[in-house]
Design a protein around this motif. Structure first.
Motif, PDB file in Angstrom:
ATOM      1  N   CYS A   1      -1.912  75.446  62.933  1.00  0.00           N
ATOM      2  CA  CYS A   1      -2.895  76.211  62.153  1.00  0.00           C
ATOM      3  C   CYS A   1      -3.338  75.451  60.897  1.00  0.00           C
ATOM      4  O   CYS A   1      -4.508  75.433  60.549  1.00  0.00           O
ATOM      5  CB  CYS A   1      -2.318  77.568  61.772  1.00  0.00           C
ATOM      6  N   GLY A   2      -2.378  74.833  60.228  1.00  0.00           N
ATOM      7  CA  GLY A   2      -2.706  74.160  58.972  1.00  0.00           C
ATOM      8  C   GLY A   2      -3.612  72.959  59.125  1.00  0.00           C
ATOM      9  O   GLY A   2      -4.396  72.663  58.227  1.00  0.00           O
ATOM     10  N   LEU A   3      -3.521  72.257  60.277  1.00  0.00           N
ATOM     11  CA  LEU A   3      -4.300  71.038  60.456  1.00  0.00           C
ATOM     12  C   LEU A   3      -5.350  71.150  61.560  1.00  0.00           C
ATOM     13  O   LEU A   3      -5.915  70.147  61.982  1.00  0.00           O
ATOM     14  CB  LEU A   3      -3.358  69.866  60.754  1.00  0.00           C
ATOM     15  N   SER A   4      -5.628  72.361  62.015  1.00  0.00           N
ATOM     16  CA  SER A   4      -6.647  72.546  63.058  1.00  0.00           C
ATOM     17  C   SER A   4      -8.033  72.128  62.591  1.00  0.00           C
ATOM     18  O   SER A   4      -8.893  71.793  63.405  1.00  0.00           O
ATOM     19  CB  SER A   4      -6.679  74.007  63.512  1.00  0.00           C
ATOM     20  N   ILE A   5      -8.244  72.103  61.270  1.00  0.00           N
ATOM     21  CA  ILE A   5      -9.550  71.711  60.731  1.00  0.00           C
ATOM     22  C   ILE A   5      -9.889  70.267  61.103  1.00  0.00           C
ATOM     23  O   ILE A   5     -11.064  69.874  61.088  1.00  0.00           O
ATOM     24  CB  ILE A   5      -9.570  71.894  59.193  1.00  0.00           C
ATOM     25  N   VAL A   6      -8.873  69.478  61.459  1.00  0.00           N
ATOM     26  CA  VAL A   6      -9.103  68.094  61.879  1.00  0.00           C
ATOM     27  C   VAL A   6     -10.081  68.062  63.055  1.00  0.00           C
ATOM     28  O   VAL A   6     -10.965  67.195  63.123  1.00  0.00           O
ATOM     29  CB  VAL A   6      -7.771  67.422  62.269  1.00  0.00           C
ATOM     30  N   PHE A   7      -9.950  69.019  63.979  1.00  0.00           N
ATOM     31  CA  PHE A   7     -10.840  69.078  65.136  1.00  0.00           C
ATOM     32  C   PHE A   7     -11.914  70.153  64.981  1.00  0.00           C
ATOM     33  O   PHE A   7     -13.056  69.957  65.391  1.00  0.00           O
ATOM     34  CB  PHE A   7     -10.025  69.333  66.409  1.00  0.00           C
TER      35      PHE A   7
ATOM     36  N   TYR B   1      -7.477  61.865  69.474  1.00  0.00           N
ATOM     37  CA  TYR B   1      -6.407  62.752  69.912  1.00  0.00           C
ATOM     38  C   TYR B   1      -5.065  62.029  69.930  1.00  0.00           C
ATOM     39  O   TYR B   1      -4.038  62.590  69.532  1.00  0.00           O
ATOM     40  CB  TYR B   1      -6.731  63.323  71.300  1.00  0.00           C
ATOM     41  N   LEU B   2      -5.055  60.789  70.372  1.00  0.00           N
ATOM     42  CA  LEU B   2      -3.811  60.019  70.383  1.00  0.00           C
ATOM     43  C   LEU B   2      -3.337  59.713  68.972  1.00  0.00           C
ATOM     44  O   LEU B   2      -2.138  59.793  68.681  1.00  0.00           O
ATOM     45  CB  LEU B   2      -4.005  58.717  71.170  1.00  0.00           C
ATOM     46  N   ASN B   3      -4.276  59.365  68.095  1.00  0.00           N
ATOM     47  CA  ASN B   3      -3.897  59.081  66.715  1.00  0.00           C
ATOM     48  C   ASN B   3      -3.266  60.306  66.059  1.00  0.00           C
ATOM     49  O   ASN B   3      -2.272  60.209  65.335  1.00  0.00           O
ATOM     50  CB  ASN B   3      -5.113  58.626  65.911  1.00  0.00           C
ATOM     51  N   CYS B   4      -3.868  61.473  66.300  1.00  0.00           N
ATOM     52  CA  CYS B   4      -3.330  62.711  65.743  1.00  0.00           C
ATOM     53  C   CYS B   4      -1.950  63.004  66.338  1.00  0.00           C
ATOM     54  O   CYS B   4      -1.030  63.421  65.631  1.00  0.00           O
ATOM     55  CB  CYS B   4      -4.289  63.867  66.014  1.00  0.00           C
ATOM     56  N   PHE B   5      -1.794  62.775  67.637  1.00  0.00           N
ATOM     57  CA  PHE B   5      -0.500  63.011  68.276  1.00  0.00           C
ATOM     58  C   PHE B   5       0.571  62.084  67.706  1.00  0.00           C
ATOM     59  O   PHE B   5       1.689  62.512  67.413  1.00  0.00           O
ATOM     60  CB  PHE B   5      -0.612  62.816  69.784  1.00  0.00           C
ATOM     61  N   PHE B   6       0.239  60.800  67.557  1.00  0.00           N
ATOM     62  CA  PHE B   6       1.218  59.856  67.003  1.00  0.00           C
ATOM     63  C   PHE B   6       1.574  60.224  65.566  1.00  0.00           C
ATOM     64  O   PHE B   6       2.732  60.092  65.142  1.00  0.00           O
ATOM     65  CB  PHE B   6       0.671  58.435  67.060  1.00  0.00           C
ATOM     66  N   SER B   7       0.571  60.693  64.810  1.00  0.00           N
ATOM     67  CA  SER B   7       0.827  61.106  63.434  1.00  0.00           C
ATOM     68  C   SER B   7       1.790  62.279  63.398  1.00  0.00           C
ATOM     69  O   SER B   7       2.608  62.391  62.476  1.00  0.00           O
ATOM     70  CB  SER B   7      -0.496  61.490  62.757  1.00  0.00           C
ATOM     71  N   ALA B   8       1.683  63.172  64.396  1.00  0.00           N
ATOM     72  CA  ALA B   8       2.603  64.311  64.473  1.00  0.00           C
ATOM     73  C   ALA B   8       3.963  63.885  65.003  1.00  0.00           C
ATOM     74  O   ALA B   8       5.011  64.294  64.480  1.00  0.00           O
ATOM     75  CB  ALA B   8       2.005  65.391  65.373  1.00  0.00           C
ATOM     76  N   ALA B   9       3.967  63.059  66.055  1.00  0.00           N
ATOM     77  CA  ALA B   9       5.226  62.656  66.684  1.00  0.00           C
ATOM     78  C   ALA B   9       6.109  61.859  65.730  1.00  0.00           C
ATOM     79  O   ALA B   9       7.342  61.931  65.810  1.00  0.00           O
ATOM     80  CB  ALA B   9       4.934  61.835  67.941  1.00  0.00           C
ATOM     81  N   ILE B  10       5.493  61.116  64.813  1.00  0.00           N
ATOM     82  CA  ILE B  10       6.281  60.305  63.889  1.00  0.00           C
ATOM     83  C   ILE B  10       7.110  61.187  62.958  1.00  0.00           C
ATOM     84  O   ILE B  10       8.090  60.740  62.353  1.00  0.00           O
ATOM     85  CB  ILE B  10       5.352  59.368  63.064  1.00  0.00           C
TER      86      ILE B  10
END
Length: 552
Positions: A35-41, A371-380
């Protein structure tokens, strides 16, 4: 008087009840991650160009010449201007082939008929639906700032409400606010209403995180508290964050995306009947019978027979006397010790948030798939929280937090030295910076909760989080400084992060100490002395020695 940990030691540290609370509270944080970072998309800006009316009867060759190139480029077309269409139409009648003349000298005009947006990545965003581009491009970042302004107000209000009316009520109420207003936001008729609703979504978004954090910190034993704060809450947040690009990849419409992201909040309604109020808070409110009932309930769940008497008469009288004392935000600056802690915490949390959100919101814009960049940013964040847990176990709070901040600031300084053609190295450094700062954020939650006593703990964490939201509101404008000098944001953020690392060194160490209960206990903490504060047991020994010396 015995402290709460001593009274409830018979419950054990990791029984069935503690396990249930650990996992239920952790699971409640899952929606906060997306919810907090949904504005990214939701608020991303698709490729766009001026719309050209179809009634001009222009050939395809002339249609391709209606948009000027950006000065200094040969392939990038302007997104905010077009050649004057009346001139283009007259020229097309005289010259059927536009290659016969140079159109670059034709006067330009703004996009009077709106814009055409690429749908290669999104079917719609708030930017494409309400034309938040060109002269209105400030509205996209402003939507994000309004959300963080709501978070700022929410943390300020929720902290005081939680200390006055209870942890559980505020925790559940703020979850309802976040879920409810996100659903209503789906039906926003215009940008103004979207921003207004985004403000209310922000009020609930992080407040429920803080309330869940405080409930767990006060219910769970100190050996589990650090694991809960790092591997419990934080990893749940990171998993939710990782789900954001996954869901956004399959749902390219911003309204449907928000609706799907709001649905998990409904699953938490039954938690009201499983998560109790904090016994610590009830005791400090003088609600002794309710606290005892919850403690006995925990004992039954753990298969333990509680002692016949939990509190002796003297302890009951002391608790009732203390319960008549109300605490407000003024108590966070009332004494020199708590005032110094509050000021340092405010600055550290604000600087941490500037760097965290500056890096988080920029990763989808790095080279490669968004999408991959956002996923990697989260996974890290998952290994980052694990690292924070290990640091807290081995090095203590103060040096773990200060060391992480020093490293994070150093990484930001180093980014400015990377040549522009080494984009992969830049992306790697950004991920390293995100790793370090995420670890620091996890550590600072644990540290702050241990610095403040129970009577103002939720308020202290809330005010610190409020400082964090101030930093998140400012963070987009730090990025904008790159328009003047691309190195300036990294220099400023790096310098501020290292400053915060120095400030942390002035705070006391809290590892292996019981949680403070009253503000009076903070009188023993010397914020500007490089020493570990004495434990509660040591304080009682010192008091006894003081009484004996007075007797002589």
């Amino acid at each position: 008087m015995r402290d709460y940990d001593e009274v409830t030691a018979f419950l054990g540290e990791w029984g069935p009840f503690q396990k249930m609370i650990f996992f239920l509270l952790s699971a409640s944080i899952f929606p906060n991650g997306f919810c907090g970072l949904s504005i990214v998309f939701v608020g991303d800006t698709p490729e766009h160009r001026c719309s050209i009316p179809g009634n001009l009867n222009l050939s395809q060759a002339w249609m391709n010449r209606t948009i000027p190139l950006v000065p200094g480029t040969q392939v990038q077309y302007s997104q905010c201007s077009r050649y004057r269409l009346d001139v283009i139409r007259n020229l097309s009648e005289v010259f059927p082939d536009p290659d016969l003349l140079n159109v670059s000298g034709i006067e330009e005009e703004p996009c009077l008929d709106g814009w055409d947006y690429s749908q290669d990545q999104y079917t719609s965003t708030i930017v494409s639906e309400w034309d938040l581009v060109c002269n209105n491009d400030w509205k996209g970042p402003f939507s994000m700032s309004v959300f963080f302004l709501g978070v700022l107000v929410g943390t300020f209000i929720a902290g005081q409400l939680s200390d006055r009316f209870g942890r559980k009520s505020v925790w559940f109420g703020t979850m309802a606010v976040q879920t409810g207003f996100t659903m209503i936001q789906v039906f926003s008729p215009n940008w103004e209403i979207f921003c207004l609703l985004n403000f209310f979504v922000g009020i609930g978004q992080i407040s429920n995180y803080v309330a869940a954090f405080v409930i767990g910190s006060e219910v769970l034993g100190k050996s589990i508290r650090v694991v809960y704060s790092t591997l419990g809450l934080c990893i749940s947040y990171a998993i939710g964050y990782m789900f954001l690009p996954f869901i956004a990849y399959f749902i390219r419409s911003w309204r449907m995306l928000l609706f799907i992201l709001s649905l998990p909040g409904l699953l938490y309604i039954p938690l009201w009947w499983f998560v109790p109020e904090s016994p610590r808070w009830l005791l400090h409110k003088g609600r002794i019978q309710e606290a005892e009932a919850i403690i006995q309930h925990i004992a039954r769940k753990n298969g333990i027979t509680p002692p016949p008497v939990l509190f002796n008469d003297l302890e009951l009288e002391e608790m009732k006397a203390k319960s008549v004392i109300s605490h407000t935000i003024i108590h966070l600056v009332k004494t020199s010790n708590i005032r110094a802690i509050t000021i340092i915490n405010f600055l550290v949390w604000m600087i941490l948030s500037i760097e965290y959100y500056g890096l988080s919101l920029s990763t989808p814009n790095l080279n490669g798939n968004a999408y991959l960049n956002c996923f990697f940013s989260a996974a890290i964040e998952v290994p980052a929280y694990t690292a924070a847990w290990l640091l807290l176990q081995r090095l203590g709070r103060r040096f773990s937090l200060s060391g992480a901040l020093f490293l994070g600031g150093g990484v930001l300084f180093f980014i400015q030295l990377v040549p522009s053609d080494l984009s992969a190295l830049t992306t790697t450094l950004v991920m390293v910076g995100k790793f370090v700062i995420t670890s620091a954020f996890s550590i600072v939650y644990v540290y702050t909760a241990e610095l403040y006593p129970t009577v103002v703990r939720n308020m202290g964490v809330g005010v610190s989080t409020m400082a964090s939201r101030t930093g998140s509101i400012i963070s987009p404008y730090f990025v904008y400084l790159g328009a003047y000098n691309e190195l300036l944001p990294f220099i400023l953020m790096g310098g501020l992060t290292i400053l915060s690392a120095v400030l942390v060194l002035f705070l006391p160490e809290t590892i292996n100490n019981s949680l403070l209960e009253t503000i009076d206990q903070m009188q023993d903490i010397k914020c500007f002395k490089f020493r570990t504060p004495c434990s509660n047991q040591d304080r009682s020994v010192q008091n006894e020695m003081g009484e004996k010396s007075d007797g002589h």
